[in-house]
Every structure is written in structure tokens, then in C-alpha cells.
Design a protein around this motif. Structure first.
Motif, PDB file in Angstrom:
ATOM      1  N   THR A  20      -4.435  14.356  -0.987  1.00  0.00           N
ATOM      2  CA  THR A  20      -5.627  13.861  -0.301  1.00  0.00           C
ATOM      3  C   THR A  20      -5.320  12.760   0.699  1.00  0.00           C
ATOM      4  O   THR A  20      -6.193  12.333   1.440  1.00  0.00           O
ATOM      5  CB  THR A  20      -6.642  13.329  -1.318  1.00  0.00           C
ATOM      6  OG1 THR A  20      -6.028  12.295  -2.108  1.00  0.00           O
ATOM      7  CG2 THR A  20      -7.113  14.436  -2.245  1.00  0.00           C
ATOM      8  N   ASN A  21      -4.060  12.269   0.686  1.00  0.00           N
ATOM      9  CA  ASN A  21      -3.646  11.197   1.599  1.00  0.00           C
ATOM     10  C   ASN A  21      -4.465   9.920   1.400  1.00  0.00           C
ATOM     11  O   ASN A  21      -4.698   9.152   2.329  1.00  0.00           O
ATOM     12  CB  ASN A  21      -3.754  11.658   3.057  1.00  0.00           C
ATOM     13  CG  ASN A  21      -2.844  10.844   3.975  1.00  0.00           C
ATOM     14  OD1 ASN A  21      -1.758  10.435   3.590  1.00  0.00           O
ATOM     15  ND2 ASN A  21      -3.309  10.591   5.197  1.00  0.00           N
ATOM     16  N   GLN A  22      -4.926   9.695   0.179  1.00  0.00           N
ATOM     17  CA  GLN A  22      -5.719   8.508  -0.132  1.00  0.00           C
ATOM     18  C   GLN A  22      -4.833   7.269  -0.140  1.00  0.00           C
ATOM     19  O   GLN A  22      -3.760   7.248  -0.748  1.00  0.00           O
ATOM     20  CB  GLN A  22      -6.384   8.654  -1.499  1.00  0.00           C
ATOM     21  CG  GLN A  22      -7.194   7.429  -1.926  1.00  0.00           C
ATOM     22  CD  GLN A  22      -7.804   7.603  -3.302  1.00  0.00           C
ATOM     23  OE1 GLN A  22      -7.814   8.706  -3.853  1.00  0.00           O
ATOM     24  NE2 GLN A  22      -8.315   6.524  -3.874  1.00  0.00           N
ATOM     25  N   GLN A  23      -5.267   6.218   0.549  1.00  0.00           N
ATOM     26  CA  GLN A  23      -4.503   4.973   0.577  1.00  0.00           C
ATOM     27  C   GLN A  23      -4.880   4.097  -0.613  1.00  0.00           C
ATOM     28  O   GLN A  23      -6.054   3.907  -0.914  1.00  0.00           O
ATOM     29  CB  GLN A  23      -4.743   4.200   1.872  1.00  0.00           C
ATOM     30  CG  GLN A  23      -3.942   2.892   1.952  1.00  0.00           C
ATOM     31  CD  GLN A  23      -3.987   2.258   3.321  1.00  0.00           C
ATOM     32  OE1 GLN A  23      -3.402   2.772   4.269  1.00  0.00           O
ATOM     33  NE2 GLN A  23      -4.676   1.138   3.443  1.00  0.00           N
ATOM     34  N   VAL A  24      -3.870   3.576  -1.284  1.00  0.00           N
ATOM     35  CA  VAL A  24      -4.058   2.712  -2.444  1.00  0.00           C
ATOM     36  C   VAL A  24      -3.376   1.378  -2.166  1.00  0.00           C
ATOM     37  O   VAL A  24      -2.245   1.336  -1.682  1.00  0.00           O
ATOM     38  CB  VAL A  24      -3.451   3.343  -3.717  1.00  0.00           C
ATOM     39  CG1 VAL A  24      -3.638   2.424  -4.913  1.00  0.00           C
ATOM     40  CG2 VAL A  24      -4.071   4.711  -3.977  1.00  0.00           C
ATOM     41  N   GLU A  25      -4.077   0.297  -2.452  1.00  0.00           N
ATOM     42  CA  GLU A  25      -3.495  -1.035  -2.281  1.00  0.00           C
ATOM     43  C   GLU A  25      -3.290  -1.686  -3.642  1.00  0.00           C
ATOM     44  O   GLU A  25      -4.173  -1.660  -4.495  1.00  0.00           O
ATOM     45  CB  GLU A  25      -4.393  -1.923  -1.427  1.00  0.00           C
ATOM     46  CG  GLU A  25      -3.807  -3.322  -1.213  1.00  0.00           C
ATOM     47  CD  GLU A  25      -4.682  -4.211  -0.337  1.00  0.00           C
ATOM     48  OE1 GLU A  25      -4.161  -5.166   0.245  1.00  0.00           O
ATOM     49  OE2 GLU A  25      -5.897  -3.935  -0.265  1.00  0.00           O
ATOM     50  N   TYR A  60       1.746   8.438  -7.637  1.00  0.00           N
ATOM     51  CA  TYR A  60       2.618   8.278  -6.462  1.00  0.00           C
ATOM     52  C   TYR A  60       4.088   8.430  -6.854  1.00  0.00           C
ATOM     53  O   TYR A  60       4.854   9.132  -6.188  1.00  0.00           O
ATOM     54  CB  TYR A  60       2.363   6.913  -5.828  1.00  0.00           C
ATOM     55  CG  TYR A  60       3.325   6.570  -4.713  1.00  0.00           C
ATOM     56  CD1 TYR A  60       3.224   7.159  -3.456  1.00  0.00           C
ATOM     57  CD2 TYR A  60       4.346   5.638  -4.916  1.00  0.00           C
ATOM     58  CE1 TYR A  60       4.101   6.852  -2.438  1.00  0.00           C
ATOM     59  CE2 TYR A  60       5.233   5.318  -3.903  1.00  0.00           C
ATOM     60  CZ  TYR A  60       5.108   5.925  -2.666  1.00  0.00           C
ATOM     61  OH  TYR A  60       5.990   5.618  -1.664  1.00  0.00           O
ATOM     62  N   THR A  67       0.838  -1.201   0.000  1.00  0.00           N
ATOM     63  CA  THR A  67       0.000   0.000   0.000  1.00  0.00           C
ATOM     64  C   THR A  67       0.872   1.250   0.000  1.00  0.00           C
ATOM     65  O   THR A  67       2.030   1.228   0.435  1.00  0.00           O
ATOM     66  CB  THR A  67      -0.940   0.041   1.225  1.00  0.00           C
ATOM     67  OG1 THR A  67      -0.151   0.085   2.424  1.00  0.00           O
ATOM     68  CG2 THR A  67      -1.856  -1.163   1.249  1.00  0.00           C
ATOM     69  N   PHE A  68       0.309   2.321  -0.489  1.00  0.00           N
ATOM     70  CA  PHE A  68       0.967   3.627  -0.452  1.00  0.00           C
ATOM     71  C   PHE A  68      -0.118   4.684  -0.419  1.00  0.00           C
ATOM     72  O   PHE A  68      -1.293   4.401  -0.655  1.00  0.00           O
ATOM     73  CB  PHE A  68       1.895   3.829  -1.661  1.00  0.00           C
ATOM     74  CG  PHE A  68       1.217   3.635  -2.989  1.00  0.00           C
ATOM     75  CD1 PHE A  68       0.545   4.676  -3.616  1.00  0.00           C
ATOM     76  CD2 PHE A  68       1.243   2.392  -3.616  1.00  0.00           C
ATOM     77  CE1 PHE A  68      -0.079   4.494  -4.834  1.00  0.00           C
ATOM     78  CE2 PHE A  68       0.622   2.194  -4.848  1.00  0.00           C
ATOM     79  CZ  PHE A  68      -0.044   3.251  -5.450  1.00  0.00           C
ATOM     80  N   ARG A  69       0.273   5.911  -0.132  1.00  0.00           N
ATOM     81  CA  ARG A  69      -0.688   7.014  -0.058  1.00  0.00           C
ATOM     82  C   ARG A  69      -0.354   8.072  -1.104  1.00  0.00           C
ATOM     83  O   ARG A  69       0.821   8.388  -1.318  1.00  0.00           O
ATOM     84  CB  ARG A  69      -0.691   7.647   1.339  1.00  0.00           C
ATOM     85  CG  ARG A  69      -1.268   6.708   2.398  1.00  0.00           C
ATOM     86  CD  ARG A  69      -1.406   7.392   3.746  1.00  0.00           C
ATOM     87  NE  ARG A  69      -1.988   6.506   4.739  1.00  0.00           N
ATOM     88  CZ  ARG A  69      -3.296   6.314   4.889  1.00  0.00           C
ATOM     89  NH1 ARG A  69      -4.160   6.981   4.138  1.00  0.00           N
ATOM     90  NH2 ARG A  69      -3.755   5.478   5.807  1.00  0.00           N
ATOM     91  N   VAL A  70      -1.391   8.583  -1.753  1.00  0.00           N
ATOM     92  CA  VAL A  70      -1.207   9.635  -2.748  1.00  0.00           C
ATOM     93  C   VAL A  70      -1.629  10.958  -2.145  1.00  0.00           C
ATOM     94  O   VAL A  70      -2.611  11.032  -1.408  1.00  0.00           O
ATOM     95  CB  VAL A  70      -1.988   9.330  -4.038  1.00  0.00           C
ATOM     96  CG1 VAL A  70      -1.399   8.138  -4.753  1.00  0.00           C
ATOM     97  CG2 VAL A  70      -3.465   9.088  -3.759  1.00  0.00           C
ATOM     98  N   GLN A  71      -0.848  11.972  -2.444  1.00  0.00           N
ATOM     99  CA  GLN A  71      -1.088  13.301  -1.903  1.00  0.00           C
ATOM    100  C   GLN A  71      -1.728  14.190  -2.976  1.00  0.00           C
ATOM    101  O   GLN A  71      -1.634  13.902  -4.156  1.00  0.00           O
ATOM    102  CB  GLN A  71       0.241  13.895  -1.424  1.00  0.00           C
ATOM    103  CG  GLN A  71       0.936  13.086  -0.346  1.00  0.00           C
ATOM    104  CD  GLN A  71       0.083  12.896   0.897  1.00  0.00           C
ATOM    105  OE1 GLN A  71      -0.707  13.777   1.263  1.00  0.00           O
ATOM    106  NE2 GLN A  71       0.226  11.760   1.556  1.00  0.00           N
TER     107      GLN A  71
END
Length: 217
Positions: free
Chosen positions: A158-163, A207, A152-156
């Protein structure tokens, strides 16, 4: 840009904090306007205003396209979408699709690929949209072997978590002694992702773009 219907877009608003949202292209009339879905957050449409300026970012796989538009109109019934002014200037930044960006992300590895059995905890040390390098305290496989990975990582911003969950093929395998910098028990594998959905690829491109530009002047 040769945009296709359904292309994922990032909309960056000219507001304090520079909020950004994700949407998709419905269609366009060349030289006149773009039709874009209204972005949704927490199940609700994002409050936008007619006349508001937005910056649109598009990842094509080989380039990042950026252009500015004005919101000309919004329609809330029977579907949520808006008209954006047709871009007058488009900036293209080459995206090195195979370039690897240094990261430090936990990753779960299963070998062979299966939903069953206990995963091996490992670390993902660099990443691209086509593959990655993974290190672990156990041998994960040999070149040609197939594994499954989950990270997982987070995109800014919005700090949305992506798996990301995908199968992968091991391209290289080696010990990571590294002249005493790492324990001899560490092993590493270079992998190539077998399949990633269009949405996952978009998020991964976003990302990597943000991560690379955070450390590159």
C-alpha cells in the motif's frame, strides 16, 4: 496463536496487484468464525465481497502466522465489521525479533531526549524491532546515554508511510574508520528502543519481514 482482542491483522486480497490492508480482530468463536473490523482506506471502508477469499497475516512478535479465510458476511450498520471463516490451516514462520535487517534510512537524533533543540541528521544502517545502528558525522553519545530518534519508512504493497518517534538507550559507540571505507569522522552507535507502541511494532515487524524476504531467497 492465542490471538487477543484488538490484534492487528494484515488482509491480503486475491486480486490483481495483490492489494493488502490493515485491520484488527474483534473476537472469534473457535471452530466457527472470526470477527474482524472492515479495513478503512482514505476514510472509507474497503469494498469487499461476501465469498471473497482473503489471506490473513498476523505478527505475534516471535512468528508470522498466515492463513486463508472466506468472507462469510459483512455488516455495515451500526458498526463496520465482517465474519471470516475459521482458518483450517495455519502456517507459522519464525520471526527473528532481534535480527537486524540492512536498511538505509535517514534518522533525526536528539541528545539528550527532548522536543527542543536542533536534531542531528544521521543514517540508520540496520534495524530490528528492538533497536538499530546509527552513523553520523558527530559523536552521538556514550554507552548508557539516552537519545531520541525519529525516522520513517513505507510498508508495501500500500506504500503507507509510517513514522517512528521514540527514546532509545545507547548500547555501544565507536569510530567508523572501517579500513578507509568510511571517513574517520564518522561515528556509530548501537541503540535499544525504550518504547514503541503496539501499532508501531506491528508496522515495524511488517516492514522488516518484507525487507528481509526481499533480499533473502
Amino acid at each position: 496463536m492465542r490471538l487477543q482482542v484488538g490484534t492487528r491483522l494484515q488482509l491480503i486480497l486475491a486480486r490483481p496487484g495483490k492489494p493488502a490492508y490493515f485491520s484488527s480482530l474483534i473476537g472469534y468463536v473457535s471452530g466457527e468464525y472470526l470477527l474482524v473490523k472492515l479495513p478503512v482506506e482514505h476514510g472509507l471502508t474497503v469494498p469487499l465481497k461476501e465469498g471473497e477469499r482473503v489471506t490473513v497475516r498476523v505478527f505475534s512478535g516471535v512468528s508470522v502466522y498466515t492463513f486463508a479465510c472466506d468472507i462469510e458476511s459483512m455488516l455495515l450498520s451500526p458498526r463496520y465489521y465482517m465474519h471470516l471463516s475459521f482458518p483450517q490451516e495455519i502456517t507459522a514462520t519464525p520471526l527473528r525479533s532481534a535480527a537486524r535487517v540492512k536498511v538505509n534510512l535517514p534518522v533525526e537524533v536528539r541528545s539528550p531526549p527532548s522536543e527542543h533543540g536542533s536534531p542531528v541528521d544521521a543514517m540508520l544502517s540496520d534495524l530490528s524491532i528492538t533497536g538499530a545502528f546509527i552513523s553520523a558525522q558527530t559523536v552521538l553519545g556514550a554507552p548508557g546515554d539516552r537519545i531520541s530518534v525519529s525516522f520513517t519508512f513505507r510498508v508495501q504493497p500500500t506504500n503507507q508511510q509510517v513514522e517512528i518517534r521514540t527514546d532509545a538507550t545507547i548500547c555501544s559507540s565507536r569510530s567508523l574508520d572501517m579500513n578507509g571505507k568510511r571517513p574517520a569522522s564518522q561515528h556509530g552507535v548501537g541503540i535499544h528502543f525504550d518504547r514503541i507502541s503496539e501499532n508501531e511494532q506491528f508496522m515495524l515487524q511488517h516492514y522488516l519481514y518484507e525487507a528481509e524476504n526481499a533480499v533473502t531467497p
